[in-house]
Enzyme design. Structure first.
Site, PDB file in Angstrom:
ATOM      1  N   CYS A 112       0.807  -1.226   0.000  1.00  0.00           N
ATOM      2  CA  CYS A 112       0.000   0.000   0.000  1.00  0.00           C
ATOM      3  C   CYS A 112       0.838   1.273   0.000  1.00  0.00           C
ATOM      4  O   CYS A 112       0.295   2.365  -0.213  1.00  0.00           O
ATOM      5  CB  CYS A 112      -0.944   0.002   1.189  1.00  0.00           C
ATOM      6  SG  CYS A 112      -2.086  -1.400   1.215  1.00  0.00           S
ATOM      7  N   HIS A 254      -3.177   6.945   2.205  1.00  0.00           N
ATOM      8  CA  HIS A 254      -3.632   5.636   1.733  1.00  0.00           C
ATOM      9  C   HIS A 254      -4.996   5.334   2.314  1.00  0.00           C
ATOM     10  O   HIS A 254      -5.230   5.467   3.524  1.00  0.00           O
ATOM     11  CB  HIS A 254      -2.632   4.561   2.151  1.00  0.00           C
ATOM     12  CG  HIS A 254      -3.162   3.180   2.005  1.00  0.00           C
ATOM     13  ND1 HIS A 254      -3.700   2.708   0.819  1.00  0.00           N
ATOM     14  CD2 HIS A 254      -3.269   2.158   2.894  1.00  0.00           C
ATOM     15  CE1 HIS A 254      -4.103   1.468   0.985  1.00  0.00           C
ATOM     16  NE2 HIS A 254      -3.863   1.115   2.234  1.00  0.00           N
ATOM     17  N   ASN A 284     -10.193  -0.341  -0.147  1.00  0.00           N
ATOM     18  CA  ASN A 284      -8.729  -0.250  -0.122  1.00  0.00           C
ATOM     19  C   ASN A 284      -8.189  -0.826  -1.430  1.00  0.00           C
ATOM     20  O   ASN A 284      -8.215  -2.033  -1.644  1.00  0.00           O
ATOM     21  CB  ASN A 284      -8.204  -1.042   1.074  1.00  0.00           C
ATOM     22  CG  ASN A 284      -6.686  -1.009   1.200  1.00  0.00           C
ATOM     23  OD1 ASN A 284      -5.980  -0.701   0.254  1.00  0.00           O
ATOM     24  ND2 ASN A 284      -6.194  -1.363   2.382  1.00  0.00           N
TER      25      ASN A 284
END
Length: 333
Positions: A112, A254, A284
């Site tokens: 990520c 993020h 996500n």
């Protein structure tokens, strides 16, 4: 005069298939309220059977190049932890499909945090005059590595891609990457992992257990680490840039979990309204989450030319990183 990497183009792409919380609830032991209260997510996008990460990366890359007013670039850096194949890297295929010729193209795997790491690599190529322009893409298809019955991961992750074009310019230009701060802690690598399929598992001579090919995540520990590492990284980048955090207009972190974003804002003593978020619609999307949030921030008017902006990622590895820039005027692809 010193060279700086300047952001001149932006693009994003999400697959058309939408999976709502209600659809997940029909096949998992969960419901819409459980997912929303714990993650802030209402829906996510997933690829169709037979599609792969490169398909999303090509579309996002094409949009970014169009935004930058060009169809060429000197290099391509792809941030992904779900490559089309274990070998070779996916980036050369993406470059070929974008008709970029024989430019250098390679993958960066930092989960990520991958997009911020890829920005740092692209900025380095420009700073050393190895390239005058770099296409940086973040793309992941984590729907392909989630256990079908694991509500903790299937509720969180979605597929997508986002991209930017960097060009050589001066640090005084809007869009110049003013500071890049990166970090890692491999002693906590077990918090986010896919244990099977790599050299350590294969060297045992035992067959790959299907369960071992799925993502595992230790939620509470990841939450604590994400809030701690992102807040410290943002503070460091603000200090190195000379920007008191209260003077930063927008933070694009993020999109891991809405509660993580809220907790990070609270730890930094900042209003959550300054944090651009699209996690309710996309979930996500791993390395794609920051550039996709940038694209949505521009589209919604939350992100405007002249804004002071800090980007920050946190992911498996553990890895984290931040970058500061003044948001430029960009063309809409």
């Amino acid at each position: 005069m010193s060279r700086a990497a300047v952001l001149t183009g932006l693009g994003a792409w999400a697959p058309p298939t939408v999976v709502t919380n209600e659809e997940l609830a029909s096949c998992l032991d969960t419901d819409d309220e459980w997912i929303r209260t714990r993650t802030g997510i209402r829906q996510r996008r997933v690829i169709a059977p037979g599609e792969a990460t490169s398909d999303l990366a090509v579309e996002a890359g094409r949009q970014a190049l169009k935004s930058a007013g060009t169809m060429t670039t000197d290099a391509l850096v792809l941030a992904t932890s779900t490559p089309d194949r274990l070998c070779p890297a996916t980036a050369p295929q993406v470059a070929s499909r974008l008709n970029l010729g024989t430019v250098p193209a390679f993958d960066v795997a930092a989960v990520c945090s991958g997009f911020v790491y890829a920005l740092a690599v692209g900025a380095g190529l420009i700073a050393t005059a190895t390239a005058d322009s770099v296409l940086v893409i973040g793309a992941d298809t984590f729907s392909t590595v989630l256990a079908p019955s694991d509500r903790a991961t299937r509720a969180v992750f979605g597929d997508g891609a986002g991209a930017v074009v960097l060009r050589a310019g001066s640090p005084e230009q809007d869009g110049a990457l003013l500071d890049l701060s990166l970090g890692s802690d491999g002693s906590r690598s077990e918090l986010i992992e896919i244990p099977g399929g790599g050299s350590r598992q294969r060297s045992t001579g035992l067959p790959t257990d299907l369960k071992g090919t799925y993502l595992t995540m230790r939620g509470q520990a990841v939450f604590a680490q994400a809030v701690h590492r992102m807040s410290e990284s943002v503070r460091e980048t603000g200090a190195r840039t000379g920007w008191p955090l209260e003077t930063v207009d927008r933070f694009v972190l993020h999109q891991a979990n809405a509660r993580i974003l809220t907790a990070t804002a609270k730890r930094l003593g900042l209003p959550v309204e300054r944090f651009v978020t699209n996690i309710d619609q996309l979930g996500n999307t791993v390395a794609a989450s920051i550039p996709m949030a940038l694209a949505d921030g521009v589209a919604s008017g939350e992100l405007l030319p002249g804004h002071r902006v800090v980007l920050c990622g946190f992911g498996g590895g553990l890895t984290w990183g931040s970058v500061a820039l003044v948001w430029p005027q960009l063309n809409t692809p």
